[in-house]
Write an enzyme that holds these catalytic residues in place. Structure first.
Site, PDB file in Angstrom:
ATOM      1  N   HIS A 126      -2.942   5.185   9.159  1.00 26.55           N
ATOM      2  CA  HIS A 126      -4.316   5.479   8.729  1.00 26.55           C
ATOM      3  C   HIS A 126      -5.298   4.374   9.095  1.00 26.55           C
ATOM      4  O   HIS A 126      -6.386   4.266   8.508  1.00 26.55           O
ATOM      5  CB  HIS A 126      -4.343   5.749   7.211  1.00 26.55           C
ATOM      6  CG  HIS A 126      -3.535   6.943   6.821  1.00 26.55           C
ATOM      7  ND1 HIS A 126      -3.074   7.137   5.542  1.00 26.55           N
ATOM      8  CD2 HIS A 126      -3.083   7.991   7.538  1.00 26.55           C
ATOM      9  CE1 HIS A 126      -2.380   8.274   5.497  1.00 26.55           C
ATOM     10  NE2 HIS A 126      -2.375   8.815   6.689  1.00 26.55           N
ATOM     11  N   ALA A 237       8.192  -1.011  -6.989  1.00 28.88           N
ATOM     12  CA  ALA A 237       8.723  -1.395  -5.673  1.00 28.88           C
ATOM     13  C   ALA A 237       9.139  -2.858  -5.638  1.00 28.88           C
ATOM     14  O   ALA A 237      10.181  -3.198  -5.075  1.00 28.88           O
ATOM     15  CB  ALA A 237       7.672  -1.116  -4.603  1.00 28.88           C
TER      16      ALA A 237
HETATM   17  N1  APR Z   1       5.775   0.657  -7.035  1.00 33.01           N
HETATM   18  C1  APR Z   1       6.048   1.831  -6.378  1.00 33.01           C
HETATM   19  N2  APR Z   1       5.251   2.936  -6.455  1.00 33.01           N
HETATM   20  C2  APR Z   1       4.156   2.844  -7.239  1.00 33.01           C
HETATM   21  C3  APR Z   1       3.828   1.675  -7.961  1.00 33.01           C
HETATM   22  C4  APR Z   1       4.696   0.542  -7.829  1.00 33.01           C
HETATM   23  N3  APR Z   1       4.464  -0.607  -8.460  1.00 33.01           N
HETATM   24  N4  APR Z   1       2.676   1.909  -8.661  1.00 33.01           N
HETATM   25  C5  APR Z   1       2.306   3.211  -8.376  1.00 33.01           C
HETATM   26  N5  APR Z   1       3.204   3.768  -7.533  1.00 33.01           N
HETATM   27  C6  APR Z   1       3.203   5.131  -6.968  1.00 33.01           C
HETATM   28  C7  APR Z   1       2.511   6.196  -7.809  1.00 33.01           C
HETATM   29  O1  APR Z   1       3.394   6.729  -8.782  1.00 33.01           O
HETATM   30  C8  APR Z   1       2.151   7.237  -6.754  1.00 33.01           C
HETATM   31  O2  APR Z   1       3.215   8.171  -6.574  1.00 33.01           O
HETATM   32  O3  APR Z   1       2.495   5.088  -5.764  1.00 33.01           O
HETATM   33  C9  APR Z   1       2.012   6.403  -5.468  1.00 33.01           C
HETATM   34  C10 APR Z   1       0.589   6.274  -4.934  1.00 33.01           C
HETATM   35  O4  APR Z   1       0.184   7.541  -4.531  1.00 33.01           O
HETATM   36  P1  APR Z   1      -1.272   7.768  -3.910  1.00 33.01           P
HETATM   37  O5  APR Z   1      -2.260   7.070  -4.738  1.00 33.01           O
HETATM   38  O6  APR Z   1      -1.403   9.229  -3.705  1.00 33.01           O
HETATM   39  O7  APR Z   1      -1.214   6.988  -2.518  1.00 33.01           O
HETATM   40  P2  APR Z   1      -0.607   7.450  -1.122  1.00 33.01           P
HETATM   41  O8  APR Z   1       0.578   8.334  -1.311  1.00 33.01           O
HETATM   42  O9  APR Z   1      -0.442   6.243  -0.319  1.00 33.01           O
HETATM   43  O10 APR Z   1      -1.823   8.321  -0.521  1.00 33.01           O
HETATM   44  C11 APR Z   1      -1.689   8.781   0.782  1.00 33.01           C
HETATM   45  O11 APR Z   1      -3.949   9.528   0.820  1.00 33.01           O
HETATM   46  O12 APR Z   1      -5.812   8.830  -0.102  1.00 33.01           O
HETATM   47  C12 APR Z   1      -5.223   9.008   1.070  1.00 33.01           C
HETATM   48  O13 APR Z   1      -5.446   7.824   3.081  1.00 33.01           O
HETATM   49  C13 APR Z   1      -5.116   7.677   1.741  1.00 33.01           C
HETATM   50  O14 APR Z   1      -3.191   6.634   2.676  1.00 33.01           O
HETATM   51  C14 APR Z   1      -3.654   7.359   1.576  1.00 33.01           C
HETATM   52  C15 APR Z   1      -3.007   8.734   1.505  1.00 33.01           C
END
Ligand code: APR
Length: 244
Positions: A126, A237
């Site tokens: 991205h 993580a």
């Molecule tokens: N360790 C692991 N996972 C975690 C932690 C942690 N400490 N804290 C939160 N999470 C998890 C949440 O439970 C959730 O499932 O990380 C995830 C974050 O999800 P999103 O906010 O949806 O992020 P992401 O999956 O990266 O979004 C994908 O969407 O918004 C667009 O372009 C943006 O790259 C992004 C894409």
């Protein structure tokens, strides 16, 4: 005092890691959460800025309609990132470069924290918030960590836009294809800190699974991908990757 529970890692995963040469890690916003970077979803909420849902402000449509506002949003995010550091999860993944013959880090994150932790070859699906791109000739420009971002393209003088993939836009040429190729060849695939809702990134673990890889999710919550994983390690993580 925070109790860190030792993740319940299966003997099978440990065995597969002991034998693995090719490992792929797909990361999302959650891998940067322990650095203080807000996630977009998780916990039932979605991020908003100035009352605008992030899918709206981070969209190709908004870029066409109001580039200055989109820059304001990314300037604000860069400002929040400036003082943040990679965490134990980023560091564990960077160490794996020495552990596995072929480690592929594919990230949906634009924060550059994997690279700051020492990961050398990161596939940025991205884009990256520390870069701008000419809206016409597509020349990429670094945005300095300290100081202001460049105003116009140094080559053709046209306007610059954030070098990130906005909603409704296509991924950088070759990035996903390279990730898919590595996913189809890996023996173990980790899915770390992503809700698994955004495609094509979320299809990488599916490609790995279909090719016979062992797929392991690391997330404090169940996600859209959990049912398709061979193992789900529930927790942060930083704690879990450091224990692997
Ligand atoms: N360790 C692991 N996972 C975690 C932690 C942690 N400490 N804290 C939160 N999470 C998890 C949440 O439970 C959730 O499932 O990380 C995830 C974050 O999800 P999103 O906010 O949806 O992020 P992401 O999956 O990266 O979004 C994908 O969407 O918004 C667009 O372009 C943006 O790259 C992004 C894409």
């Amino acid at each position: 005092m925070q109790t860190v529970t030792t993740p319940n890692i299966s003997a099978e995963l440990r065995q597969r890691l002991a034998n693995a040469k090719r490992v792929l890690v797909l990361t999302g916003a959650g891998v940067s959460a322990e650095s203080g970077v807000p996630t977009f979803r998780g916990g039932g909420n979605t991020a908003t800025w100035k009352g605008l849902p992030f899918e709206v402000i981070s969209s190709g449509t908004m870029l066409e309609r109001n580039l200055p506002l989109v820059w304001e949003w990314f300037d604000y995010r860069r400002e929040t990132l400036r003082s943040l550091k990679p965490n134990a999860a980023h560091e564990a993944i960077a160490r794996w470069q020495e552990r596995f013959a072929e480690l592929t880090v594919v990230t949906q994150n634009i924060d550059g924290l994997h690279q700051r932790a020492g990961s050398r070859h990161v596939v940025e699906l991205h884009g990256n918030i520390w870069r701008a791109r000419c809206a016409v000739c597509r020349l990429s420009h670094e945005i300095p960590a300290a100081g202001t971002r460049p105003g116009a393209c140094e080559e053709c003088g046209n306007a610059l836009r954030p070098d990130v993939v906005l909603f409704g836009e296509i991924l950088p040429a070759g990035a996903f294809e390279f990730g898919a190729q590595r996913a189809a060849a890996c023996e173990v695939c980790f899915v770390v800190g992503t809700s698994g809702l955004v495609y094509p990134a979320a299809s990488l673990p599916e490609i790995a699974k279909a090719a016979g890889a062992f797929v392991c999710e690391v997330n404090p919550e169940r996600t859209a991908l959990s049912d398709r994983c061979d193992e789900v390690l529930t927790g942060k993580a930083g704690d879990i990757l450091s224990a692997l």
